[in-house]
Design a protein around this motif. Structure first.
Motif, short mmCIF file in Angstrom:
data_model
loop_
_atom_site.label_atom_id
_atom_site.label_comp_id
_atom_site.label_asym_id
_atom_site.label_seq_id
_atom_site.Cartn_x
_atom_site.Cartn_y
_atom_site.Cartn_z
N LEU A 1 70.38 -37.83 71.20
CA LEU A 1 71.51 -37.41 70.37
C LEU A 1 71.69 -38.42 69.24
O LEU A 1 72.31 -39.48 69.44
CB LEU A 1 72.79 -37.31 71.21
CG LEU A 1 72.73 -36.38 72.43
CD1 LEU A 1 74.03 -36.44 73.22
CD2 LEU A 1 72.42 -34.95 72.01
N PRO A 2 71.17 -38.13 68.04
CA PRO A 2 71.18 -39.13 66.97
C PRO A 2 72.57 -39.47 66.44
O PRO A 2 72.73 -40.48 65.75
CB PRO A 2 70.32 -38.48 65.88
CG PRO A 2 70.41 -37.01 66.15
CD PRO A 2 70.51 -36.88 67.64
N ASP A 3 73.55 -38.64 66.75
CA ASP A 3 74.90 -38.90 66.26
C ASP A 3 75.74 -39.72 67.23
O ASP A 3 76.94 -39.93 66.99
CB ASP A 3 75.63 -37.58 65.96
CG ASP A 3 75.78 -36.71 67.20
OD1 ASP A 3 75.04 -36.91 68.18
OD2 ASP A 3 76.64 -35.81 67.19
N ARG A 4 75.13 -40.22 68.30
CA ARG A 4 75.86 -41.03 69.28
C ARG A 4 75.45 -42.49 69.18
O ARG A 4 74.29 -42.83 68.98
CB ARG A 4 75.61 -40.53 70.71
CG ARG A 4 75.93 -39.08 70.94
CD ARG A 4 77.39 -38.77 70.71
NE ARG A 4 78.28 -39.36 71.71
CZ ARG A 4 79.61 -39.19 71.71
NH1 ARG A 4 80.19 -38.47 70.75
NH2 ARG A 4 80.35 -39.74 72.64
N GLY A 5 76.44 -43.38 69.34
CA GLY A 5 76.21 -44.81 69.35
C GLY A 5 76.74 -45.41 70.64
O GLY A 5 77.29 -44.71 71.49
N PRO B 1 80.80 -41.64 69.03
CA PRO B 1 80.16 -41.21 67.79
C PRO B 1 79.57 -42.40 67.04
O PRO B 1 80.27 -43.40 66.82
CB PRO B 1 81.31 -40.58 67.00
CG PRO B 1 82.32 -40.20 68.03
CD PRO B 1 82.21 -41.25 69.09
N ARG B 2 78.30 -42.31 66.67
CA ARG B 2 77.66 -43.45 66.01
C ARG B 2 78.36 -43.80 64.70
O ARG B 2 78.48 -44.97 64.33
CB ARG B 2 76.18 -43.15 65.76
CG ARG B 2 75.47 -44.31 65.10
CD ARG B 2 73.99 -44.25 65.19
NE ARG B 2 73.39 -45.46 64.63
CZ ARG B 2 72.12 -45.78 64.73
NH1 ARG B 2 71.30 -45.00 65.40
NH2 ARG B 2 71.66 -46.89 64.18
N VAL C 1 71.88 -42.53 72.91
CA VAL C 1 72.21 -41.70 74.07
C VAL C 1 71.26 -40.52 74.17
O VAL C 1 70.99 -39.83 73.19
CB VAL C 1 73.67 -41.19 73.98
CG1 VAL C 1 74.00 -40.29 75.17
CG2 VAL C 1 74.64 -42.36 73.90
N ILE C 2 70.74 -40.32 75.37
CA ILE C 2 69.92 -39.15 75.70
C ILE C 2 70.76 -38.24 76.59
O ILE C 2 71.43 -38.71 77.51
CB ILE C 2 68.63 -39.57 76.43
CG1 ILE C 2 67.72 -40.37 75.48
CG2 ILE C 2 67.89 -38.36 77.00
CD1 ILE C 2 66.55 -41.04 76.17
N ALA D 1 63.76 -31.15 74.39
CA ALA D 1 64.33 -30.05 73.61
C ALA D 1 64.88 -30.57 72.29
O ALA D 1 65.06 -31.78 72.10
CB ALA D 1 65.45 -29.37 74.40
N ASP D 2 65.13 -29.66 71.37
CA ASP D 2 65.75 -30.01 70.10
C ASP D 2 67.24 -30.23 70.31
O ASP D 2 67.85 -29.62 71.20
CB ASP D 2 65.51 -28.89 69.08
CG ASP D 2 65.97 -29.29 67.68
OD1 ASP D 2 65.21 -29.98 67.01
OD2 ASP D 2 67.09 -28.90 67.30
N VAL D 3 67.84 -31.07 69.46
CA VAL D 3 69.26 -31.36 69.61
C VAL D 3 70.12 -30.11 69.45
O VAL D 3 71.21 -30.01 70.03
CB VAL D 3 69.69 -32.47 68.61
CG1 VAL D 3 69.64 -31.96 67.18
CG2 VAL D 3 71.07 -33.00 68.95
N SER D 4 69.64 -29.12 68.71
CA SER D 4 70.41 -27.88 68.54
C SER D 4 70.56 -27.15 69.87
O SER D 4 71.54 -26.43 70.08
CB SER D 4 69.75 -26.97 67.51
OG SER D 4 68.46 -26.58 67.93
N ALA D 5 69.60 -27.34 70.77
CA ALA D 5 69.70 -26.72 72.09
C ALA D 5 70.86 -27.33 72.88
O ALA D 5 71.56 -26.63 73.61
CB ALA D 5 68.39 -26.87 72.86
#
Length: 293
Positions: A6-10, A73-74, A104-105, A151-155
């Motif tokens: 999840l690239p938007d998480r820090g 949230p990052r 975060v995964i 999976a893609d983050v959209s999933a």
């Protein structure tokens, strides 16, 4: 099982001898009930009771004192770090933004074959699955250990929306929403009986008086999804605002009274001219509940 980074998480770390007491006096969740490997959902509020930032908080083993990691949230990780430091005073703690080193995964849709290090079950709903704190480069190894496909983050976004989980910055604005409006009371994020924390009086009053006027709700869309921020209309009256959406499902922040009155009157709901309906009207109208430890 599926897994994605999840690239938007820090990640923010709070550690030291006073870490538990420090956090418990600030946030909406009861940190005294947290133990290594488990997690709780909570938020830091303004004195007026509005959400500055929400997060999942987990405790990890530490050789000296106690160590807590906040999955947040990052975009707000440094602001959260700085805000916590303002409250530090003489507390024996260290506060660090680790978002450049780890993220975060998320893993969902199944049971993990094994439990990776720094992993915890999402405390908001069992169906949301697991979170693992690790660098993005660790995703292939973590997925293999879990027995999951990448999976893609959209999933994951589709999975979150399908379970009616609002996301700050998309479905509500930080600094402008009360915990009850974002369903934190329904998602084990507010411990009403825990005692004082920043904004506690306002949250307790809303809970006990049932004065919540707005709720985040899942909506089912006809056609393509309107952009986040699009007004939700009942005839010529605004009843809410669209948030995130994937395919034909989305999250909207809705005025409870106006929305239920429109539905009772048979007035269609639309956003940018596209029809939509509330997926679960009972959930929108339901009274707040006290969380269970």
């Amino acid at each position: 099982m599926k897994a994605t980074f999840l690239p938007d998480r820090g990640v923010v770390q709070v550690s030291g001898a006073d870490a538990r007491k420090f956090l418990n006096g600030l946030v909406t969740t009861d940190v005294t009930k947290l133990h290594p490997g488990a997690a709780r959902f909570g938020a830091l509020l303004t004195p007026q009771g509005k959400i500055i930032v929400d997060f999942l908080i987990t405790q990890v083993p530490a050789e000296d004192g106690e160590r807590f990691l906040l999955d947040c949230p990052r975009a707000l990780a440094q602001a959260l770090t700085d805000k916590l430091k303002l409250y530090k005073l003489r507390a024996q703690i260290s506060i660090e933004n680790l978002s450049e080193q780890v993220g975060v995964i998320a893993a969902w849709d199944g049971a993990p074959a094994a439990r990776p290090a720094l992993s915890f079950a999402d405390p908001r709903q069992p169906e949301l699955g697991w979170r693992i704190i690790a660098p993005q480069s660790a995703l292939p190894g973590v997925a293999s250990e879990l027995g999951a496909e990448i999976a893609d983050v959209s999933a994951y976004d589709a999975h979150r929306i399908a379970h009616s989980i609002p996301q700050g910055g998309l479905d509500f604005a930080y600094g402008d929403a009360f915990p009850h409006e974002t369903n934190m009371d329904h998602l084990n994020g507010v411990d009403i009986g825990k005692g004082c924390y920043v904004g506690q009086e306002v949250v307790s009053r809303m809970h006990h008086r049932g004065t919540t006027r707005t709720r985040a709700a899942q909506v089912v869309l006809e056609g393509s999804a309107p952009a986040p921020g699009t007004p939700v209309m009942a005839g010529d009256k605004t009843v809410g605002t669209m948030g995130s959406a994937v395919a034909q499902k989305g999250i909207a922040l809705l005025r409870i009274d106006r929305t239920t009155e429109a539905i009772a009157a048979g007035t269609p709901l639309t956003a940018d001219g596209r029809a939509l309906r509330v997926a679960d009207l009972d959930a929108l109208q339901s009274a707040p509940k006290q969380t269970v430890a």
